[in-house]
Scaffold this active site. Structure first.
Site: not given
Lengths: 67, 523
Positions: B32, B75, B77, B79, B88, B489
């Site tokens: 991430e 994903r 996003y 933040d 990933t 997920w």
């Protein structure tokens, strides 16, 4: 003599062949010179593209922290 | 697909069969990355939050959320603090995770591209958006690149803390991204910003490792190890080695726990992990003995037991050599101090013996990457550091590429201002409008690992051999059908034209069974 790195990690030799850049790195003066030349070439590349006012560029990047 | 087991009949004597991967050494990897955003050259003020929202406009218009999953299973996003984030899709090989991470960079690049075009209509033709794949902004605020590893549940958290953390701190010798500071250079981006060693909380403190409540897998079998201490890498080799060497170490820890025997990492714990992290980050020789161990005697005994080799042909002399090591028992009397490199050599030796004994199981732990090749490259890397041969690692390690470039720059221009060096440091991580890293690639200084064709495919295609394939397939079909849906997920949720949900608990399972086929049919 310094050991050699594996050329690539994957056993997949057919598709997605990585562009292996390195081989044996012999510690010759020619090799060292070539490496300096490469760095000089890189520095010449960026000298024309980096924004002139470095302090302003640096100061422009401020954000709150992430998680 | 494993059945969810009812907790009422769980017990030590339970005969419930485990999923196939519970008994293996296979692993799920995830990376991430939080990106930093800045704007230069705008004709009027523009704040990063505004720019991030512009980046995500296409995402918002499609999914009505700044948290969305893509057809490649990943994903996207937005933040807290306006750091765009890419996580990933699940990969079961470090190489696939690398390819997905690079696809993430390209995804971000394209989002910035369209945002920059729009920005230039209102903020001048010179407005330039910089997207930084790094970990610190110019004011010292930090943000992360976090790794996720699926670990077997039977490994207790204290064991992971004690045995993995010293490895995670010292692997930065070859994974650190480097940072120009006000007064010099450090190996890592964030040594100044990470405090507690391990924690279940991520809110106020900044732990180096924690485990998440939601393993995104069968919670009876796996836990999700969330590693915070890691820099965002541009070097593809660093990303590979970061994931792959951690996998090797986790295999040793899991197997030892499974068999009820010592792993060989028992005596590696540091007395003060934060201090060790800072000391390692500040030592550009990579060889100074600055780390205090909990139990130096036990560590030395372990080194003797495993024959941890410090350097090829290098004698472990007491005393401080010009290009040698500072060992315990040296003239300064600093007994009990080790260098990060010594710690790495010990981990290497333990893993090496483990692979001698469990070679077959290790070879099948990763579908694409050869563990033996990783081990060999790990050794070659440590040996280069031991010799002080930074040039051998220039194409593989971000901090070394940066440092050698900066040294060359200073040799050409001794009066170069620090601001210029900080600018170069930042440019190295700018994946949209930076020029330095691309130049290093072009001139053959920085090494590629992933094939470009594979990265291009990964923009739209998930890994075929994990749960990501099912999520990605669902999303692609749902988008094409114009259906309303959400997912996370472990769930696929259809809302229109029908209401249906599917739970996908096993991240290793890419098989589209009857339930999945039925769901797709309802789109």
């Amino acid at each position: 003599m310094p050991q050699q790195f594996s050329q690539h990690y994957t056993s997949d030799q057919v598709s997605g062949q990585p562009e292996a850049q390195d081989g044996l790195r012999r510690r010759t003066t020619d090799s060292a010179q070539a490496e300096s030349d490469a760095l000089d070439a890189v520095l010449d590349d960026i000298s024309s593209t980096l924004e002139h006012d470095a302090e302003r560029y640096v100061a422009s990047f401020v954000q709150k922290g992430g998680q | 697909m494993p059945q969810l087991r009812d907790s009422s009949n769980q017990g030590p004597g339970s005969e419930v069969p485990h999923s196939p991967q519970y008994e293996s050494l296979k692993r799920i990897f995830g990376v991430e990355t939080e990106y930093g955003v800045s704007v230069t050259g705008a004709s009027k003020p523009c704040d990063p939050g505004q720019v991030a929202m512009m980046m995500f406009a296409p995402v918002l218009s499609r999914s009505r959320s700044t948290n969305t999953y893509l057809p490649n299973g990943s994903r996207l996003y937005l933040d807290v603090g306006s750091h765009p984030e890419y996580a990933t899709a699940e990969a079961c090989d470090p190489y696939d995770a690398l390819v997905q991470d690079l696809a993430g960079e390209e995804t971000m690049r394209r989002l910035v591209g369209q945002a920059q075009e729009r920005l230039r209509r209102t903020h001048g033709a010179g407005a330039t958006i910089h997207l930084y794949k790094n970990n610190v902004d110019s004011a010292g605020h930090s943000f992360g690149c976090h790794e996720n590893y699926l670990v077997r549940r039977f490994v207790p958290l204290p064991v992971i803390k004690a045995q993995l953390l010293p490895f995670l701190i010292t692997r930065q010798l070859f994974t650190g991204a480097g940072r120009v500071t006000g007064h010099g250079f450090e190996i890592t981006q964030r040594a100044g910003f990470l405090d507690e060693a391990v924690s279940s909380s991520t809110t106020r403190s900044r732990p180096m490792v924690n485990t998440r409540d939601e393993p995104h897998a069968d919670p009876y079998e796996f836990r999700r190890l969330h590693v915070i201490i890691g820099d965002s890498n541009r070097s593809q080799t660093s990303t590979m080695m970061k994931l792959a060497t951690t996998h090797l170490v986790l295999c040793v820890i899991e197997t030892a726990q499974r068999l009820g025997i010592p792993s060989g990492f028992e005596a590696c714990a540091f007395r003060a992990p934060s201090a060790a992290n800072k000391a390692l980050s500040a030592d550009l020789s990579a060889r100074a003995a600055t780390i205090e161990l909990e139990d130096a005697d036990a560590f030395r005994a372990g080194q003797r037991d495993f024959g941890s080799v410090i350097a090829p042909g290098g004698a472990r002399d007491a005393g401080i050599g010009e290009d040698g090591f500072e060992h315990s028992g040296d003239r300064d009397g600093r007994a009990g101090l080790v260098s990060g490199l010594e710690v790495q050599y010990h981990y290497l030796a333990v893993v090496s013996r483990f692979m001698d004994e469990h070679g077959g199981q290790m070879a099948s732990s990763l579908p694409r990457t050869e563990c033996a090749a990783i081990l060999a490259d790990w050794r070659t890397t440590l040996d280069a550091l031991a010799r002080g041969d930074l040039r051998a690692l220039q194409g593989r390690v971000d901090w070394i590429a940066k440092l050698l470039l900066i040294r060359r720059l200073k040799a050409r221009d001794p009066d170069i201002p620090t601001a210029r060096l900080r600018q170069i440091d930042m440019d190295y991580h700018d994946i949209t409008n930076g020029s330095l890293y691309d130049s290093l690639l072009r001139h053959g200084v920085m090494r590629r690992v992933a094939g470009q064709a594979e990265v291009d495919r990964a923009l739209n295609e998930p890994p075929a051999d994990t749960r990501a394939a099912l999520r990605g397939g669902f999303i692609a079909h749902a988008l094409a059908a114009g259906a309303q849906f959400t997912c996370d997920w472990t769930h696929l949720t259809l809302k229109q034209p029908a209401s249906a949900e599917l739970t996908l608990l096993d991240p290793f399972d890419a098989h589209s069974d009857a339930g999945y086929t039925r769901l797709l049919a309802r789109l």
